[in-house]
Scaffold this motif. Structure first.
Motif, PDB file in Angstrom:
ATOM      1  N   VAL A 220       0.688  -1.618   0.350  1.00 25.30           N
ATOM      2  CA  VAL A 220      -0.068  -0.365   0.148  1.00 25.30           C
ATOM      3  C   VAL A 220       0.495   1.198   0.207  1.00 25.30           C
ATOM      4  CG1 VAL A 220      -1.619   1.359   1.561  1.00 25.30           C
ATOM      5  CG2 VAL A 220      -2.183  -1.203   0.925  1.00 25.30           C
ATOM      6  N   ASN A 235      -5.975   5.061   2.895  1.00 26.68           N
ATOM      7  CA  ASN A 235      -6.511   3.948   3.331  1.00 26.68           C
ATOM      8  C   ASN A 235      -8.404   3.461   3.391  1.00 26.68           C
ATOM      9  OD1 ASN A 235      -6.788   0.655   4.053  1.00 26.68           O
ATOM     10  ND2 ASN A 235      -7.785   2.462   6.565  1.00 26.68           N
ATOM     11  N   THR A 247      -4.798  -2.714   0.806  1.00 25.83           N
ATOM     12  CA  THR A 247      -4.360  -4.319   0.869  1.00 25.83           C
ATOM     13  C   THR A 247      -6.345  -5.464   0.249  1.00 25.83           C
ATOM     14  OG1 THR A 247      -3.658  -3.263   3.151  1.00 25.83           O
ATOM     15  CG2 THR A 247      -3.505  -5.738   2.325  1.00 25.83           C
TER      16      THR A 247
END
Length: 306
Positions: A220, A235, A247
């Protein structure tokens, strides 16, 4: 142990499901074996007699599936889409898709074409950038109001007549109709996506990057650095738009590519592991089984026995 290892990595040459499917003359095999000009246009009802399941696969052409009645279900990328009357599902070239079956009650038209048809006599390569829905990371599902749906159906019907009755590919007719068809789709696609947020834009760029770099980059932090954001911000943004973490997107992209390679190629398990960026076959097999419940070799055998 050695015998098991050799079994896991050997190339399958037996006439299993995959071999029989690609050698068959089934109408649905048009998804993979269009003619030399890479174009076809068929009515869905003409292939309703088939019950074939298509595991994760991809094609070098773009495919448009327009539904006029009934319900059609197809998985494009990781997502399953339900398409009903006056709706279209779009499978961009290179995108992985799968089909469980085609319902007998569903009607509509399937059109497949290579992007070179857009360039041909009247177009240019810059035109390809005008149609976001033809990109792997674009929105594959478009709905139409009754009036716009009539326009779409008329254009597809003309393409179907040209394909089914003339017996030849006349680009002077096909290319202008396809360009007009895509322009009509674009109008509705833009309406559907008019409220675009910063998080949505970031998500689109992230999807584009993982499809491009998935064979070599699985972190990431790598994608966050390319996008000039922190991993935490990436995220939060991706989860707010898709409900899944970066992810999860990376893992699913790896598995999807692996399942496509297990179905549509005769590469060994070791070669497939390398293709998706895992140079340790044992580790790749463990990860695959963790997510799918079976090993890659068991997954391939399941397909061959179908």
């Amino acid at each position: 142990m050695k015998a098991k290892k050799e079994e896991d990595i050997k190339t399958y040459d037996s006439k299993g499901f995959r071999d029989k499917f690609f050698e068959s003359e089934n109408t649905i095999s048009h998804f993979f074996k269009s003619n030399s000009e890479h174009f076809f246009c068929l009515k869905i009802e003409d292939i309703n007699q088939l019950k074939d399941t298509i595991p994760p696969s991809k094609h070098i052409c773009h495919t448009l599936v327009f539904i006029t009645s009934g319900v059609h279900k197809m998985k494009v990328g990781f997502e399953e889409y339900t398409t009903e009357s006056n709706e279209m599902i779009i499978i961009p070239a290179g995108q992985i898709f799968s089909i469980k079956s085609i319902d007998k009650e569903t009607t509509g038209i399937i059109c497949q074409f290579h992007q070179e048809i857009l360039i041909g006599k009247y177009g240019n390569r810059e035109m390809l950038n005008d149609f976001e829905f033809l990109k792997i990371w674009g929105n594959p599902h478009v709905s139409f109001q009754n009036r716009e749906a009539e326009f779409i159906l008329n254009l597809l019907s003309r393409l179907h007549i040209e394909y089914s009755e003339t017996g030849c590919i006349n680009l002077d007719i096909i290319q202008p109709y396809i360009i007009t068809l895509l322009s009509e789709i674009n109008k509705n696609s833009i309406k559907t996506n008019k409220n675009i947020t910063a998080a949505t834009t970031l998500t689109t760029k992230f999807k584009e990057l993982i499809y491009t770099h998935i064979k070599t980059q699985h972190q990431v932090s790598y994608y966050a650095s390319i996008l000039n954001v922190t991993p935490n911000h990436l995220n939060k943004s991706i989860k707010s738009v898709t409900g899944k973490s970066p992810t999860k997107w990376i893992d699913e992209t790896i598995l999807l590519e692996a399942k496509y390679l297990l179905y549509q190629t005769n590469l060994t398990i070791n070669e497939i592991a390398i293709q998706v960026g895992h140079y340790d076959q044992s580790y790749f097999s463990r990860i695959f089984k963790k997510h799918e419940g079976v090993t890659p070799i068991e997954y391939r055998k399941m397909i061959d026995k179908s």
